[in-house]
Design an enzyme around this catalytic site. Structure first.
Site, PDB file in Angstrom:
ATOM      1  N   CYS A 136       0.810  -1.226   0.000  1.00  0.00           N
ATOM      2  CA  CYS A 136       0.000   0.000   0.000  1.00  0.00           C
ATOM      3  C   CYS A 136       0.838   1.269   0.000  1.00  0.00           C
ATOM      4  O   CYS A 136       0.307   2.363  -0.230  1.00  0.00           O
ATOM      5  CB  CYS A 136      -0.934   0.000   1.207  1.00  0.00           C
ATOM      6  N   HIS A 162      12.201   1.637   5.929  1.00  0.00           N
ATOM      7  CA  HIS A 162      11.899   0.210   5.782  1.00  0.00           C
ATOM      8  C   HIS A 162      12.391  -0.513   7.037  1.00  0.00           C
ATOM      9  O   HIS A 162      13.549  -0.388   7.401  1.00  0.00           O
ATOM     10  CB  HIS A 162      12.619  -0.324   4.544  1.00  0.00           C
ATOM     11  N   HIS A 187      -2.578  20.192   6.623  1.00  0.00           N
ATOM     12  CA  HIS A 187      -3.447  19.067   6.297  1.00  0.00           C
ATOM     13  C   HIS A 187      -2.675  17.751   6.364  1.00  0.00           C
ATOM     14  O   HIS A 187      -1.453  17.721   6.163  1.00  0.00           O
ATOM     15  CB  HIS A 187      -4.050  19.227   4.890  1.00  0.00           C
ATOM     16  N   HIS A 196      -2.650   7.031   5.311  1.00  0.00           N
ATOM     17  CA  HIS A 196      -3.164   5.831   4.640  1.00  0.00           C
ATOM     18  C   HIS A 196      -4.428   5.277   5.291  1.00  0.00           C
ATOM     19  O   HIS A 196      -4.447   4.971   6.490  1.00  0.00           O
ATOM     20  CB  HIS A 196      -2.078   4.762   4.624  1.00  0.00           C
ATOM     21  N   HIS A 227     -14.497   5.184   4.686  1.00  0.00           N
ATOM     22  CA  HIS A 227     -15.938   4.940   4.703  1.00  0.00           C
ATOM     23  C   HIS A 227     -16.514   4.908   3.291  1.00  0.00           C
ATOM     24  O   HIS A 227     -17.292   4.011   2.958  1.00  0.00           O
ATOM     25  CB  HIS A 227     -16.639   6.029   5.527  1.00  0.00           C
ATOM     26  N   ASN A 285     -10.417   0.559   1.661  1.00  0.00           N
ATOM     27  CA  ASN A 285      -8.966   0.600   1.518  1.00  0.00           C
ATOM     28  C   ASN A 285      -8.630   0.333   0.052  1.00  0.00           C
ATOM     29  O   ASN A 285      -8.639  -0.814  -0.397  1.00  0.00           O
ATOM     30  CB  ASN A 285      -8.321  -0.455   2.422  1.00  0.00           C
TER      31      ASN A 285
END
Length: 445
Positions: free
Chosen positions: A177, A256, A341, A345, A374, A378
């Site tokens: 992702c 990572h 802002h 994820h 919502h 995802n």
């Protein structure tokens, strides 16, 4: 000994002294900021795929699919419905055509059709919106984690739009992702060394083939969370786009923590005991996400934090790491002093809650993430662009505003990007939110 003395001196500094040091460092950084070796990277515009309403997957439809797939294991059906009820997903998310069928018919060909629907619709919209001719594309980067066909998705795009033979194309797979910001990083690096160039990024996750039909609960979780979606992004280093582009890229930082076994295995594509392939999500996913986010903040702090916040952050870090005072309460910087802002994820309610806690943010700060989860679920690497589109649809993006994008992905990775808004962005008459933005925000339990 000298180092320890210096560190002790730093820790003993008063608040007023830190403020003075902050001012001095700020002036130095401000002076150096005018010296730039590379051209700027502009985000001219972007578009998000909005699938047709026929592909919406309300909970009652999801229940039908679960009962067909798990007719001999009703406990797993109940498990999925309980997860879905607590997931934060609404009734208007989308699933691919092959998964919407009763019974579902996932196949390689069906995955190709999903890819064409998502990718071509977002690219068509981008080319129409910006007026960019596909022949003027110099760099093409596509990321899709679990579906990696041959010929590649980049080849599919090059063929569809009859692009030039010398386009520099890259197809990223298996990056999870967080791959959308990896694509931004790659395109940014390429734009540093290729003057007067246009780059297109396509970020998506083709989910048809990894719809799991087995009984392993850790592998049933993705069925409840992942949904259909994608985005196309137009970047350029041409000075002619400086005034008409929406955003300027300020920073990209990638971290990572895959050297840790728990982190490496917490999101894993594997076979279950019956030989069925799926994505397994560990119960430790949210805590691993918190660790990855902390590592990214440590790597990112020098670039993003106001000097005062940075000094207090470093002071706490030194006490904890150098002087081994493990009981020292970690200092959570006030990130609202650095950004207006946040686009974090939309991986699931638990992941969003963990990031909110780690960053010390309010419900309002997390609103774009929760509302995107919502409305669209995802959508993997593309979720950040649905969130940015939400902020624009609400009319909140003003000239000079800075937005922080954070993506988490398998491996385990945490990647960040910071954009500066170049103009007051007007509410769009199209886009993924145009027909529903007035209903948001809503309360999500």
């Amino acid at each position: 000994m000298i180092l320890v003395t210096l560190l002790s001196f730093f820790i003993s500094l008063s608040y007023e002294t830190i403020i003075f040091c902050s001012f001095s460092i700020t002036i130095t950084i401000f002076s150096l900021s005018f010296i730039s070796k590379y051209p700027s990277t502009y985000l001219v515009d972007y578009t998000c795929c909005k699938p047709p309403n026929t592909l919406r997957s309300p909970s009652h439809s999801f229940l039908k699919h679960s009962r067909l797939n798990l007719s001999s294991n009703l406990e797993s059906v109940d498990f999925q419905m309980k997860v879905l009820a607590r997931s934060g997903l609404g009734e208007e998310t989308y699933l691919p055509p092959a998964i919407c069928e009763l019974p579902p018919t996932p196949s390689y060909e069906a995955s190709r059709k999903e890819a064409e629907l998502v990718i071509f619709s977002s690219l068509d919209s981008l080319f129409n919106k910006t007026g960019l001719n596909p022949l003027d594309v110099d760099i093409l980067v596509v990321n899709c984690s679990v579906f990696s066909p041959a010929p590649s998705l980049t080849s599919m795009i090059l063929r569809k739009y009859n692009m030039r033979e010398n386009v520099k194309s890259f197809n990223l797979s298996g990056m999870g992702c967080s791959a959308g910001l990896i694509s931004v990083n790659l395109a940014h690096d390429l734009l540093k060394t290729h003057a007067n160039s246009n780059a297109i990024i396509v970020t998506t996750e083709i989910i048809t083939l990894f719809y799991y039909t087995g009984k392993d609960r850790s592998m049933l979780l993705p069925n409840c969370l992942f949904r259909m979606g994608g985005a196309s992004v137009f970047l350029s280093n041409k000075k002619s786009f400086r005034k008409q582009s929406k955003y300027l890229l300020l920073h990209v930082v990638r971290t990572h923590i895959g050297s840790c076994d728990e982190a490496y295995n917490c999101i894993h594509e594997r076979e279950d005991s019956e030989g069925k392939i799926g994505i397994s999500l560990s119960k430790k996913l949210t805590s691993i996400a918190g660790q990855a986010l902390t590592a990214n903040i440590h790597a990112f702090a020098l670039q993003i934090l106001p000097t005062t916040e940075l000094l207090f952050f470093l002071k706490t870090l030194i006490v904890k790491k150098v002087f081994k005072q493990k009981n020292t309460k970690p200092y959570i910087p006030d990130f609202k002093r650095a950004f207006e802002h946040f686009c974090l994820h939309a991986g699931g309610r638990g992941v969003i809650n963990e990031m909110q806690k780690e960053l010390g943010l309010s419900w309002e700060d997390m609103e774009p993430s929760r509302m995107t989860l919502h409305r669209f679920g995802n959508t993997s690497s593309s979720s950040l662009w649905y969130e940015l589109s939400y902020l624009e649809a609400k009319g909140r993006m003003k000239k000079g505003d800075r937005v922080w994008q954070i993506a988490l992905g398998s491996g385990f990775k945490c990647n960040s990007a910071v954009w500066k808004c170049n103009m007051d962005i007007k509410t769009s008459s199209d886009g993924p939110w145009f027909d529903c933005i007035d209903r948001y925000p809503i309360h999500v339990s």
